[in-house]
Design a protein around this motif. Structure first.
Motif, mmCIF file in Angstrom:
data_model
loop_
_atom_site.group_PDB
_atom_site.id
_atom_site.type_symbol
_atom_site.label_atom_id
_atom_site.label_comp_id
_atom_site.label_asym_id
_atom_site.label_seq_id
_atom_site.Cartn_x
_atom_site.Cartn_y
_atom_site.Cartn_z
ATOM 1 N N GLN A 193 -2.286 13.549 1.986
ATOM 2 C CA GLN A 193 -3.727 13.611 2.245
ATOM 3 C C GLN A 193 -4.032 14.667 3.311
ATOM 4 O OE1 GLN A 193 -5.894 9.866 2.698
ATOM 5 N NE2 GLN A 193 -4.027 8.718 2.116
ATOM 6 N N VAL A 194 -5.235 15.231 3.186
ATOM 7 C CA VAL A 194 -5.768 16.150 4.200
ATOM 8 C C VAL A 194 -7.081 15.571 4.695
ATOM 9 C CG1 VAL A 194 -6.607 18.466 4.711
ATOM 10 C CG2 VAL A 194 -4.652 18.166 3.167
ATOM 11 N N LEU A 195 -7.211 15.392 6.002
ATOM 12 C CA LEU A 195 -8.413 14.821 6.598
ATOM 13 C C LEU A 195 -9.134 15.894 7.397
ATOM 14 C CD1 LEU A 195 -6.842 11.518 8.035
ATOM 15 C CD2 LEU A 195 -7.899 11.851 5.787
ATOM 16 N N CYS A 196 -10.428 15.856 7.290
ATOM 17 C CA CYS A 196 -11.251 16.785 8.063
ATOM 18 C C CYS A 196 -12.098 15.994 9.042
ATOM 19 C CB CYS A 196 -12.142 17.621 7.147
ATOM 20 S SG CYS A 196 -11.248 18.799 6.121
ATOM 21 N N GLY A 197 -11.708 16.023 10.279
ATOM 22 C CA GLY A 197 -12.491 15.366 11.312
ATOM 23 C C GLY A 197 -12.221 13.890 11.466
ATOM 24 N N ASP A 198 -11.869 13.192 10.380
ATOM 25 C CA ASP A 198 -11.650 11.742 10.478
ATOM 26 C C ASP A 198 -10.460 11.461 11.393
ATOM 27 O OD1 ASP A 198 -13.722 11.176 8.734
ATOM 28 O OD2 ASP A 198 -12.411 11.333 6.970
ATOM 29 N N THR A 199 -10.562 10.343 12.129
ATOM 30 C CA THR A 199 -9.465 9.943 13.025
ATOM 31 C C THR A 199 -8.677 8.755 12.457
ATOM 32 O OG1 THR A 199 -10.981 8.512 14.267
ATOM 33 C CG2 THR A 199 -10.660 10.780 15.065
ATOM 34 N N SER A 200 -9.008 8.316 11.255
ATOM 35 C CA SER A 200 -8.248 7.232 10.623
ATOM 36 C C SER A 200 -8.013 7.593 9.165
ATOM 37 C CB SER A 200 -8.976 5.893 10.737
ATOM 38 O OG SER A 200 -10.201 5.917 10.035
ATOM 39 N N VAL A 201 -6.960 6.996 8.583
ATOM 40 C CA VAL A 201 -6.601 7.265 7.207
ATOM 41 C C VAL A 201 -6.340 5.940 6.500
ATOM 42 C CG1 VAL A 201 -4.139 7.513 7.752
ATOM 43 C CG2 VAL A 201 -5.061 8.558 5.688
ATOM 44 N N ILE A 202 -6.687 5.877 5.220
ATOM 45 C CA ILE A 202 -6.386 4.699 4.409
ATOM 46 C C ILE A 202 -5.065 4.941 3.688
ATOM 47 C CG2 ILE A 202 -7.114 3.278 2.463
ATOM 48 C CD1 ILE A 202 -10.001 3.902 3.213
ATOM 49 N N LEU A 203 -4.122 4.037 3.890
ATOM 50 C CA LEU A 203 -2.809 4.137 3.259
ATOM 51 C C LEU A 203 -2.794 3.269 2.001
ATOM 52 C CD1 LEU A 203 -0.620 3.809 6.492
ATOM 53 C CD2 LEU A 203 -1.310 5.911 5.312
ATOM 54 N N SER A 204 -2.136 3.746 0.960
ATOM 55 C CA SER A 204 -2.087 3.019 -0.318
ATOM 56 C C SER A 204 -0.674 3.106 -0.891
ATOM 57 C CB SER A 204 -3.108 3.599 -1.310
ATOM 58 O OG SER A 204 -4.419 3.472 -0.815
ATOM 59 N N GLY A 205 0.228 2.331 -0.309
ATOM 60 C CA GLY A 205 1.599 2.279 -0.809
ATOM 61 C C GLY A 205 1.708 1.347 -2.011
ATOM 62 N N SER A 206 2.851 1.378 -2.670
ATOM 63 C CA SER A 206 3.094 0.502 -3.823
ATOM 64 C C SER A 206 3.368 -0.921 -3.339
ATOM 65 C CB SER A 206 4.299 1.012 -4.619
ATOM 66 O OG SER A 206 5.437 1.129 -3.780
ATOM 67 N N GLN A 207 2.828 -1.906 -4.078
ATOM 68 C CA GLN A 207 3.047 -3.304 -3.736
ATOM 69 C C GLN A 207 4.386 -3.761 -4.343
ATOM 70 O OE1 GLN A 207 1.012 -5.514 -1.789
ATOM 71 N NE2 GLN A 207 2.961 -6.612 -1.930
ATOM 72 N N PRO A 208 5.387 -4.097 -3.519
ATOM 73 C CA PRO A 208 6.689 -4.467 -4.084
ATOM 74 C C PRO A 208 6.648 -5.824 -4.788
ATOM 75 C CG PRO A 208 6.718 -4.721 -1.692
ATOM 76 C CD PRO A 208 5.399 -4.100 -2.044
ATOM 77 N N THR A 209 7.276 -5.887 -5.950
ATOM 78 C CA THR A 209 7.456 -7.185 -6.624
ATOM 79 C C THR A 209 8.725 -7.870 -6.159
ATOM 80 O OG1 THR A 209 8.550 -6.071 -8.471
ATOM 81 C CG2 THR A 209 6.190 -6.441 -8.664
ATOM 82 N N ILE A 210 9.689 -7.089 -5.677
ATOM 83 C CA ILE A 210 10.917 -7.637 -5.093
ATOM 84 C C ILE A 210 11.097 -7.023 -3.725
ATOM 85 C CG2 ILE A 210 13.425 -7.828 -5.312
ATOM 86 C CD1 ILE A 210 13.087 -7.546 -8.326
ATOM 87 N N GLY A 211 11.156 -7.863 -2.708
ATOM 88 C CA GLY A 211 11.334 -7.378 -1.349
ATOM 89 C C GLY A 211 10.021 -7.296 -0.598
ATOM 90 N N SER A 212 10.068 -6.674 0.561
ATOM 91 C CA SER A 212 8.884 -6.526 1.408
ATOM 92 C C SER A 212 8.838 -5.111 1.949
ATOM 93 C CB SER A 212 8.924 -7.536 2.559
ATOM 94 O OG SER A 212 10.108 -7.380 3.326
ATOM 95 N N GLY A 213 7.604 -4.650 2.226
ATOM 96 C CA GLY A 213 7.411 -3.279 2.672
ATOM 97 C C GLY A 213 7.055 -3.186 4.138
ATOM 98 N N LEU A 214 7.227 -1.983 4.699
ATOM 99 C CA LEU A 214 6.898 -1.739 6.102
ATOM 100 C C LEU A 214 6.526 -0.273 6.282
ATOM 101 C CD1 LEU A 214 6.864 -2.815 9.070
ATOM 102 C CD2 LEU A 214 9.208 -1.948 9.247
ATOM 103 N N TRP A 215 5.345 -0.028 6.924
ATOM 104 C CA TRP A 215 4.910 1.319 7.287
ATOM 105 C C TRP A 215 5.456 1.684 8.661
ATOM 106 C CZ3 TRP A 215 2.899 4.683 4.046
ATOM 107 C CH2 TRP A 215 2.145 4.245 2.946
ATOM 108 N N THR A 216 5.973 2.907 8.783
ATOM 109 C CA THR A 216 6.385 3.425 10.085
ATOM 110 C C THR A 216 5.931 4.878 10.196
ATOM 111 O OG1 THR A 216 8.542 4.050 9.184
ATOM 112 C CG2 THR A 216 8.417 1.938 10.333
#
Length: 278
Positions: A193-216
């Motif tokens: 993504q490229v943001l212009c001026g915004d100070t926040s971003v919406i993240l849209s990762g894949s929803q795991p069916t097996i296991g759990s996810g973590l953003w870093t």
């Protein structure tokens, strides 16, 4: 005139040393010869791995102690005066009790791995692995090896049993639990993504069916706050001008994690144009 005394001995009773016996672990046993009606009986040791002690050699039901592992031949002989002796042999086999089974520690492995079992090696007896329960019947490569490999495991919980037996002696068994983790779902962090001026971003990762996810946050001019690091869809405020790399990682138990990166570029809005006075 002279006289002579003739003593006629009765024929001795027939000898019966009793049935052959097998004992496990004990070092002593009770002999089971027959009680003579006529004559006197006596036990003798014909062969064996050592010379045990017969507490009462003339008693048909004497105790014999001090036995070790092996095969003994004992003879019960009945005599009466000058008559021919009557004898019968009995075979007594002593085995050691089976070694106490220890199937080893419970395990948790990934579906892609092979389970290596860690049971004890029998000192007395032979061990065998059996499948007790689980999602599928796995392949035990060598059922008699305490350290065999187990393959063809699906995800789930398995119970395997290690049983040690020593011929006719009682067996000893112990179970092990193997938990098999499924491979985690593929990870997708979404498009860059490229943001212009915004100070926040919406993240849209894949929803795991097996296991759990973590953003870093693995790189950037600062470390923004991710509102819900374990949520596939979340937002991250506090961005400044620069390029960020965020990573969405999916893990499940002991399996290797899978991850994907997203590049977020934030640029400032252009300043307000002022062409100057006419």
């Amino acid at each position: 005139e002279d006289s002579v005394q003739i003593i006629i001995d009765d024929l001795q009773s027939l000898s019966d040393a009793g049935p052959d016996q097998t004992i496990c672990g004990d070092t002593s046993m009770i002999l089971t010869g027959n009680m003579p009606v006529t004559g006197v009986g006596s036990w003798s040791i014909i062969s064996g791995p050592n010379v045990p002690v017969i507490s009462c050699p003339t008693c048909p039901n004497s105790i014999m102690s001090g036995m070790i592992t092996g095969v003994y031949i004992l003879r019960w002989t009945i005599t009466n005066g000058v008559c021919a002796v009557a004898s019968d042999d009995v075979e007594i086999t002593r085995y050691d009790n089976s070694t106490t089974a220890d199937a080893g520690p419970d395990q948790t492995i990934c579906k892609s791995d092979t389970a290596i079992l860690l049971a004890n090696t029998p000192v007395f007896g032979t061990g065998i692995w059996t499948y007790v329960s689980g999602p599928v019947s796995p392949i035990i490569l060598n059922i008699n090896s305490p350290n065999t490999s187990v393959t063809s495991l699906a995800g789930g919980t398995y119970i395997l049993r290690w049983t040690i037996t020593n011929l006719t002696c009682n067996s000893s068994a112990n179970d092990i639990q193997i938990i098999v983790d499924d491979l985690p779902s593929p990870a997708s962090a979404g498009p860059d993504q490229v943001l212009c001026g915004d100070t926040s971003v919406i993240l849209s990762g894949s929803q795991p069916t097996i296991g759990s996810g973590l953003w870093t946050v693995s790189g950037g001019p600062n470390i923004p706050t991710i509102s819900c690091p374990i949520c596939a869809s979340t937002f991250a405020p506090g961005l400044v001008t620069g390029i960020y790399t965020l990573q969405w990682t999916v893990t499940n138990g002991t399996c290797a994690s899978v991850s994907d990166d997203i590049i977020i570029t934030r640029i400032d809005n252009p300043g307000i144009a002022d062409a100057g006075p006419d």
